[in-house]
Design a protein around this motif. Structure first.
Motif, PDB file in Angstrom:
ATOM      1  N   ASN A 144    -106.931  10.864 -41.466  1.00 15.82           N
ATOM      2  CA  ASN A 144    -107.850  10.103 -42.309  1.00 15.82           C
ATOM      3  C   ASN A 144    -107.394   8.656 -42.475  1.00 15.82           C
ATOM      4  N   ALA A 145    -106.615   8.149 -41.534  1.00 20.20           N
ATOM      5  CA  ALA A 145    -106.105   6.785 -41.636  1.00 20.20           C
ATOM      6  C   ALA A 145    -107.196   5.744 -41.420  1.00 20.20           C
ATOM      7  N   PHE A 146    -108.157   6.031 -40.569  1.00 20.02           N
ATOM      8  CA  PHE A 146    -109.177   5.050 -40.228  1.00 20.02           C
ATOM      9  C   PHE A 146    -110.551   5.386 -40.796  1.00 20.02           C
ATOM     10  N   VAL A 147    -110.840   6.685 -40.947  1.00 20.41           N
ATOM     11  CA  VAL A 147    -112.157   7.145 -41.386  1.00 20.41           C
ATOM     12  C   VAL A 147    -111.955   8.197 -42.468  1.00 20.41           C
ATOM     13  N   PRO A 148    -112.755   8.184 -43.541  1.00 25.51           N
ATOM     14  CA  PRO A 148    -112.628   9.238 -44.546  1.00 25.51           C
ATOM     15  C   PRO A 148    -112.894  10.621 -43.947  1.00 25.51           C
ATOM     16  N   ALA A 149    -112.139  11.597 -44.402  1.00 24.70           N
ATOM     17  CA  ALA A 149    -112.233  12.945 -43.834  1.00 24.70           C
ATOM     18  C   ALA A 149    -113.577  13.596 -44.095  1.00 24.70           C
TER      19      ALA A 149
ATOM     20  N   PHE B 136    -108.536  20.144 -39.226  1.00 21.94           N
ATOM     21  CA  PHE B 136    -107.312  19.602 -38.643  1.00 21.94           C
ATOM     22  C   PHE B 136    -106.777  18.421 -39.454  1.00 21.94           C
ATOM     23  N   VAL B 137    -107.670  17.596 -39.967  1.00 19.60           N
ATOM     24  CA  VAL B 137    -107.256  16.451 -40.781  1.00 19.60           C
ATOM     25  C   VAL B 137    -106.552  16.929 -42.043  1.00 19.60           C
ATOM     26  N   ASN B 138    -107.006  18.022 -42.621  1.00 20.91           N
ATOM     27  CA  ASN B 138    -106.406  18.529 -43.859  1.00 20.91           C
ATOM     28  C   ASN B 138    -105.010  19.109 -43.654  1.00 20.91           C
ATOM     29  N   VAL B 139    -104.667  19.527 -42.435  1.00 20.36           N
ATOM     30  CA  VAL B 139    -103.320  20.063 -42.183  1.00 20.36           C
ATOM     31  C   VAL B 139    -102.445  19.067 -41.440  1.00 20.36           C
ATOM     32  N   ASN B 140    -102.974  17.920 -41.100  1.00 14.42           N
ATOM     33  CA  ASN B 140    -102.251  16.906 -40.355  1.00 14.42           C
ATOM     34  C   ASN B 140    -101.233  16.215 -41.274  1.00 14.42           C
TER      35      ASN B 140
ATOM     36  N   SER C 118    -102.123  12.613 -42.241  1.00 17.34           N
ATOM     37  CA  SER C 118    -103.141  12.500 -43.284  1.00 17.34           C
ATOM     38  C   SER C 118    -102.528  12.588 -44.670  1.00 17.34           C
ATOM     39  N   HIS C 119    -101.559  13.477 -44.837  1.00 16.52           N
ATOM     40  CA  HIS C 119    -100.888  13.595 -46.134  1.00 16.52           C
ATOM     41  C   HIS C 119    -100.117  12.322 -46.460  1.00 16.52           C
TER      42      HIS C 119
ATOM     43  N   SER D 192     -87.167   7.195 -23.269  1.00 20.66           N
ATOM     44  CA  SER D 192     -87.830   8.483 -23.074  1.00 20.66           C
ATOM     45  C   SER D 192     -88.149   9.138 -24.415  1.00 20.66           C
ATOM     46  N   VAL D 193     -87.276   8.978 -25.383  1.00 19.37           N
ATOM     47  CA  VAL D 193     -87.560   9.494 -26.731  1.00 19.37           C
ATOM     48  C   VAL D 193     -88.765   8.775 -27.325  1.00 19.37           C
ATOM     49  N   GLN D 194     -88.840   7.473 -27.107  1.00 20.03           N
ATOM     50  CA  GLN D 194     -89.982   6.708 -27.598  1.00 20.03           C
ATOM     51  C   GLN D 194     -91.269   7.167 -26.926  1.00 20.03           C
ATOM     52  N   GLY D 195     -91.235   7.438 -25.650  1.00 21.08           N
ATOM     53  CA  GLY D 195     -92.418   7.926 -24.949  1.00 21.08           C
ATOM     54  C   GLY D 195     -92.862   9.292 -25.435  1.00 21.08           C
ATOM     55  N   ILE D 196     -91.911  10.180 -25.659  1.00 19.25           N
ATOM     56  CA  ILE D 196     -92.230  11.507 -26.169  1.00 19.25           C
ATOM     57  C   ILE D 196     -92.811  11.408 -27.573  1.00 19.25           C
ATOM     58  N   SER D 197     -92.231  10.556 -28.399  1.00 20.57           N
ATOM     59  CA  SER D 197     -92.729  10.436 -29.772  1.00 20.57           C
ATOM     60  C   SER D 197     -94.133   9.848 -29.804  1.00 20.57           C
ATOM     61  N   MET D 198     -94.437   8.932 -28.894  1.00 21.79           N
ATOM     62  CA  MET D 198     -95.793   8.378 -28.851  1.00 21.79           C
ATOM     63  C   MET D 198     -96.806   9.425 -28.405  1.00 21.79           C
ATOM     64  N   LEU D 199     -96.398  10.342 -27.517  1.00 20.99           N
ATOM     65  CA  LEU D 199     -97.289  11.428 -27.104  1.00 20.99           C
ATOM     66  C   LEU D 199     -97.648  12.331 -28.281  1.00 20.99           C
ATOM     67  N   ILE D 200     -96.754  12.432 -29.239  1.00 20.53           N
ATOM     68  CA  ILE D 200     -97.003  13.268 -30.415  1.00 20.53           C
ATOM     69  C   ILE D 200     -97.728  12.479 -31.500  1.00 20.53           C
ATOM     70  N   LEU D 201     -97.268  11.272 -31.806  1.00 18.98           N
ATOM     71  CA  LEU D 201     -97.819  10.510 -32.927  1.00 18.98           C
ATOM     72  C   LEU D 201     -99.179   9.880 -32.644  1.00 18.98           C
ATOM     73  N   PHE D 202     -99.453   9.529 -31.400  1.00 22.91           N
ATOM     74  CA  PHE D 202    -100.720   8.881 -31.082  1.00 22.91           C
ATOM     75  C   PHE D 202    -101.923   9.764 -31.421  1.00 22.91           C
ATOM     76  N   PRO D 203    -101.966  11.026 -30.954  1.00 24.33           N
ATOM     77  CA  PRO D 203    -103.117  11.860 -31.351  1.00 24.33           C
ATOM     78  C   PRO D 203    -103.129  12.202 -32.834  1.00 24.33           C
ATOM     79  N   LEU D 204    -101.949  12.390 -33.432  1.00 22.73           N
ATOM     80  CA  LEU D 204    -101.913  12.713 -34.854  1.00 22.73           C
ATOM     81  C   LEU D 204    -102.450  11.577 -35.711  1.00 22.73           C
ATOM     82  N   THR D 205    -102.199  10.342 -35.294  1.00 24.20           N
ATOM     83  CA  THR D 205    -102.686   9.199 -36.054  1.00 24.20           C
ATOM     84  C   THR D 205    -104.203   9.080 -35.969  1.00 24.20           C
ATOM     85  N   PHE D 206    -104.746   9.229 -34.779  1.00 24.21           N
ATOM     86  CA  PHE D 206    -106.181   9.079 -34.622  1.00 24.21           C
ATOM     87  C   PHE D 206    -106.965  10.297 -35.097  1.00 24.21           C
ATOM     88  N   LEU D 207    -106.308  11.435 -35.247  1.00 21.43           N
ATOM     89  CA  LEU D 207    -106.960  12.625 -35.794  1.00 21.43           C
ATOM     90  C   LEU D 207    -106.555  12.826 -37.252  1.00 21.43           C
TER      91      LEU D 207
END
Length: 78
Positions: free
Chosen positions: A34-39, A49-53, A56-57, A17-32
């Motif tokens: 600059n990991a895949f596309v330049p900001a 949002f990318v600048n405060v994520n 991204s840092h 359940s902790v893993q599921g909760i963490s994926m709910l948080i990390l999944f959108p943060l990763t795709f939002l």
């Protein structure tokens, strides 16, 4: 971010359940981030949002360390 996940680890009943909760948080943060596309190629509202994520840092810090060997301010933020 680690304190948030530590809190979920204390209140959740199982590790899955902790893993599921963490994926709910990390999944959108990763795709939002600059990991895949330049900001600078993103729309203005998404650049904000990318600048405060925190992801991204972390990505920017790792890129600057690996590519240039330079310690930037993102290392300390991450």
């Amino acid at each position: 971010m680690s304190w948030i996940f530590a809190f979920f680890g204390v209140i959740a009943r199982t590790a899955s359940s902790v893993q599921g909760i963490s994926m709910l948080i990390l999944f959108p943060l990763t795709f939002l981030s600059n990991a895949f596309v330049p900001a600078d190629t993103m729309p203005d509202w998404l650049q904000w949002f990318v600048n405060v994520n925190p992801v991204s840092h972390l990505v920017t810090a790792v890129r600057s360390l690996v590519n240039d060997g330079v310690v930037t301010g993102d290392v300390f933020v991450a």
